[in-house]
Write a protein that holds these residues in place. Structure first.
Motif, PDB file in Angstrom:
ATOM      1  N   ILE A 302      44.394  37.121  55.050  1.00 19.26           N
ATOM      2  CA  ILE A 302      45.418  36.098  53.756  1.00 19.26           C
ATOM      3  C   ILE A 302      45.796  35.208  54.176  1.00 19.26           C
ATOM      4  O   ILE A 302      47.622  35.304  55.018  1.00 19.26           O
ATOM      5  N   THR A 303      46.061  33.968  53.811  1.00 19.23           N
ATOM      6  CA  THR A 303      46.525  32.537  54.244  1.00 19.23           C
ATOM      7  C   THR A 303      46.740  32.290  52.754  1.00 19.23           C
ATOM      8  O   THR A 303      46.364  30.622  53.267  1.00 19.23           O
ATOM      9  N   SER A 304      46.416  32.046  51.903  1.00 19.89           N
ATOM     10  CA  SER A 304      46.673  31.019  50.935  1.00 19.89           C
ATOM     11  C   SER A 304      47.002  31.748  49.055  1.00 19.89           C
ATOM     12  O   SER A 304      46.981  33.690  49.579  1.00 19.89           O
ATOM     13  N   GLN A 305      47.515  31.171  48.147  1.00 23.55           N
ATOM     14  CA  GLN A 305      48.090  31.348  47.076  1.00 23.55           C
ATOM     15  C   GLN A 305      46.996  32.654  46.818  1.00 23.55           C
ATOM     16  O   GLN A 305      46.735  33.682  45.859  1.00 23.55           O
ATOM     17  N   GLU A 306      45.796  31.943  46.282  1.00 22.51           N
ATOM     18  CA  GLU A 306      45.082  32.816  45.796  1.00 22.51           C
ATOM     19  C   GLU A 306      45.114  34.456  46.818  1.00 22.51           C
ATOM     20  O   GLU A 306      44.361  35.301  46.308  1.00 22.51           O
ATOM     21  N   GLY A 307      44.701  34.347  48.352  1.00 26.10           N
ATOM     22  CA  GLY A 307      44.156  35.476  48.829  1.00 26.10           C
ATOM     23  C   GLY A 307      44.970  36.693  48.684  1.00 26.10           C
ATOM     24  O   GLY A 307      44.967  38.068  48.385  1.00 26.10           O
ATOM     25  N   PHE A 308      46.959  35.714  48.615  1.00 23.88           N
ATOM     26  CA  PHE A 308      47.684  36.293  48.145  1.00 23.88           C
ATOM     27  C   PHE A 308      47.803  37.479  46.488  1.00 23.88           C
ATOM     28  O   PHE A 308      47.904  38.792  45.873  1.00 23.88           O
ATOM     29  N   THR A 309      46.989  36.752  45.635  1.00 21.77           N
ATOM     30  CA  THR A 309      46.906  37.106  44.420  1.00 21.77           C
ATOM     31  C   THR A 309      46.258  37.650  43.739  1.00 21.77           C
ATOM     32  O   THR A 309      45.386  38.909  43.188  1.00 21.77           O
ATOM     33  N   SER A 310      44.715  37.886  45.118  1.00 22.58           N
ATOM     34  CA  SER A 310      44.212  39.090  45.133  1.00 22.58           C
ATOM     35  C   SER A 310      44.505  40.576  45.728  1.00 22.58           C
ATOM     36  O   SER A 310      43.825  41.736  45.338  1.00 22.58           O
ATOM     37  N   LEU A 311      45.541  40.629  46.593  1.00 22.18           N
ATOM     38  CA  LEU A 311      45.846  41.496  46.259  1.00 22.18           C
ATOM     39  C   LEU A 311      46.708  42.876  45.934  1.00 22.18           C
ATOM     40  O   LEU A 311      46.910  42.364  44.764  1.00 22.18           O
ATOM     41  N   LYS A 312      46.399  44.366  45.788  1.00 19.30           N
ATOM     42  CA  LYS A 312      47.716  45.163  44.527  1.00 19.30           C
ATOM     43  C   LYS A 312      48.582  46.011  45.768  1.00 19.30           C
ATOM     44  O   LYS A 312      48.579  45.258  46.618  1.00 19.30           O
ATOM     45  N   LEU A 313      49.616  45.402  45.092  1.00 17.13           N
ATOM     46  CA  LEU A 313      51.103  45.614  45.459  1.00 17.13           C
ATOM     47  C   LEU A 313      51.889  46.003  44.881  1.00 17.13           C
ATOM     48  O   LEU A 313      52.394  46.357  43.695  1.00 17.13           O
ATOM     49  N   PRO A 314      52.079  47.873  45.135  1.00 18.16           N
ATOM     50  CA  PRO A 314      52.826  48.608  44.694  1.00 18.16           C
ATOM     51  C   PRO A 314      54.526  48.112  44.266  1.00 18.16           C
ATOM     52  O   PRO A 314      55.213  46.863  45.168  1.00 18.16           O
ATOM     53  N   ASP A 315      55.370  48.831  43.537  1.00 16.68           N
ATOM     54  CA  ASP A 315      56.526  48.105  43.374  1.00 16.68           C
ATOM     55  C   ASP A 315      57.274  49.383  44.503  1.00 16.68           C
ATOM     56  O   ASP A 315      57.234  50.450  44.500  1.00 16.68           O
ATOM     57  N   LEU A 316      57.427  48.011  45.948  1.00 13.43           N
ATOM     58  CA  LEU A 316      58.225  48.633  46.731  1.00 13.43           C
ATOM     59  C   LEU A 316      59.202  50.027  46.999  1.00 13.43           C
ATOM     60  O   LEU A 316      59.245  50.333  47.943  1.00 13.43           O
ATOM     61  N   THR A 317      60.096  49.189  45.635  1.00 14.50           N
ATOM     62  CA  THR A 317      61.279  50.305  46.063  1.00 14.50           C
ATOM     63  C   THR A 317      61.296  51.213  44.978  1.00 14.50           C
ATOM     64  O   THR A 317      61.195  52.261  45.616  1.00 14.50           O
ATOM     65  N   VAL A 318      59.995  50.783  43.960  1.00 15.64           N
ATOM     66  CA  VAL A 318      59.762  52.442  43.179  1.00 15.64           C
ATOM     67  C   VAL A 318      58.709  53.301  44.175  1.00 15.64           C
ATOM     68  O   VAL A 318      59.468  54.761  44.453  1.00 15.64           O
ATOM     69  N   LEU A 319      57.876  52.644  45.037  1.00 16.34           N
ATOM     70  CA  LEU A 319      57.520  53.570  46.770  1.00 16.34           C
ATOM     71  C   LEU A 319      58.557  54.158  47.146  1.00 16.34           C
ATOM     72  O   LEU A 319      58.280  55.230  47.409  1.00 16.34           O
ATOM     73  N   GLY A 320      59.368  53.521  47.469  1.00 15.73           N
ATOM     74  CA  GLY A 320      60.355  54.033  48.314  1.00 15.73           C
ATOM     75  C   GLY A 320      60.815  55.536  47.668  1.00 15.73           C
ATOM     76  O   GLY A 320      61.120  55.763  48.802  1.00 15.73           O
TER      77      GLY A 320
END
Length: 339
Positions: A302-320
């Motif tokens: 993952i080395t580009s903005q496009e790469g970042f947006t392709s990932l799934k990212l749960p809300d880490l605060t809620v996850l915690g």
């Protein structure tokens, strides 16, 4: 000898010491060569490397000592960075003392909160033996394929990879990342029966696939690429359902003894040339998109903005907030189903 000179002499050659806590194995060898030794040459600061504990264990030590764990910089993840800020045991970092923070992708840095500096990005990949499987896996659900019965190993819940696998199995089964997680637990219960068991350490997980005991497992993309580069008969994929990034951070405990040196170390790690050396050495992605990356790595990490947006990212605060509940359920519903 003049008294003033005599008083100064004991201080000559007395370098400041910085204690950096991180991981062992290939990580230690690479960080020493790519980051620590160049930093020592540039600053004259002696770095003591403390390769003890996982990210969760390190954070537990920071919290238990109220921010006085005995090290100055610690490598953890965005989850611990957020929790540490909430608990008041990590220092907030800013561009006035760490100018290279301004060079990181803002949306990615924001995920880690004000107490963490994002120094690398990996993702949870599906690693497999190319010499054992007739066809490459394409889905997280492929871990349940009949030809992989007894050929899968799983991370323990203390390894954040287990949480991410639970979430991606939930997505694969029609559930959600955080809400509607029941399909994930049901899938993980089936997968536990299908596996040889659970391990926390990445080094031990890696050993199973290297010796052929295991034919497929979740694994961080950077470590997976290192195995490919070693010439092991393995490869890794980003399954069709997507995956979740591991956002690694540099943090300073509130009770660190050498805070100025700690901030200098973090700023050095985030420099363009340092990030290029780290990405090329550890085979990971970066939160800096202005760095020069070998084409082979650019395609896979993952080395580009496009790469970042392709990932799934749960809300880490809620996850915690969910981890305690999920950990108990993991023991009851998943571990209990293991062979």
């Amino acid at each position: 000898m003049p008294l003033a000179l005599a008083l100064c002499l004991p201080q000559l050659g007395h370098a400041e010491t910085l204690v950096v806590n991180s991981y062992g194995g290939p990580y230690e060898a690479i960080i020493r060569k790519a980051i620590i030794e160049p930093f020592e040459r540039k600053t004259g600061i002696d770095v003591v490397y403390d390769a003890v504990g996982s990210a969760s264990q390190d954070y537990a030590k920071i919290k238990a000592t109220n921010g006085h764990p005995g090290f100055d910089v610690v490598v953890m993840t965005a989850s611990q960075s957020l929790q540490g800020c909430r608990d008041g045991v990590l220092d907030k970092l800013d561009v006035t003392t760490i100018p290279n923070l301004a060079s990181l992708t803002a949306s990615l840095q924001a995920v880690a909160g004000p107490c963490g500096a994002v120094h690398e990005v990996q993702y949870m990949s599906l690693l497999y033996r190319t010499d054992k499987l007739a066809s490459a896996p394409t889905s997280w659900g492929d871990l349940l394929r009949p030809d992989l019965d007894g050929k899968v190993v799983l991370p323990t819940f203390q390894n954040i990879m287990a949480v991410y696998l639970l979430e991606m199995m939930s997505i694969t089964e029609g559930g959600g990342l955080i809400d509607d997680i029941d399909p994930g637990f049901a899938a993980m219960a089936r997968l536990a029966k299908h596996s040889i068991g659970f391990e926390q350490s990445s080094a031990i997980l890696e050993s199973y696939i290297k010796d052929g005991t295991v034919w497929a497992m979740p694994f961080w993309s950077g470590r997976a690429q290192l195995l490919v580069d070693e010439g092991m008969p393995v490869d890794y994929v980003r399954p069709q359902e997507g995956t979740i990034p591991l956002i690694a951070t540099l943090n300073v405990p509130v009770g660190a003894e050498h805070k100025a040196a700690a901030r200098s170390f973090i700023d050095f790690f985030l420099e363009k040339t340092s990030q290029e050396a780290w990405v090329a050495g550890y085979k990971v992605g970066s939160a800096r998109v202005d760095i020069d990356v070998p084409e082979g790595l650019r395609r896979r990490q993952i080395t580009s903005q496009e790469g970042f947006t392709s990932l799934k990212l749960p809300d880490l605060t809620v996850l915690g907030d969910k981890l305690s509940e999920w950990g108990g359920r993991w023991d009851r519903d998943v571990v209990s189903q293991a062979r």
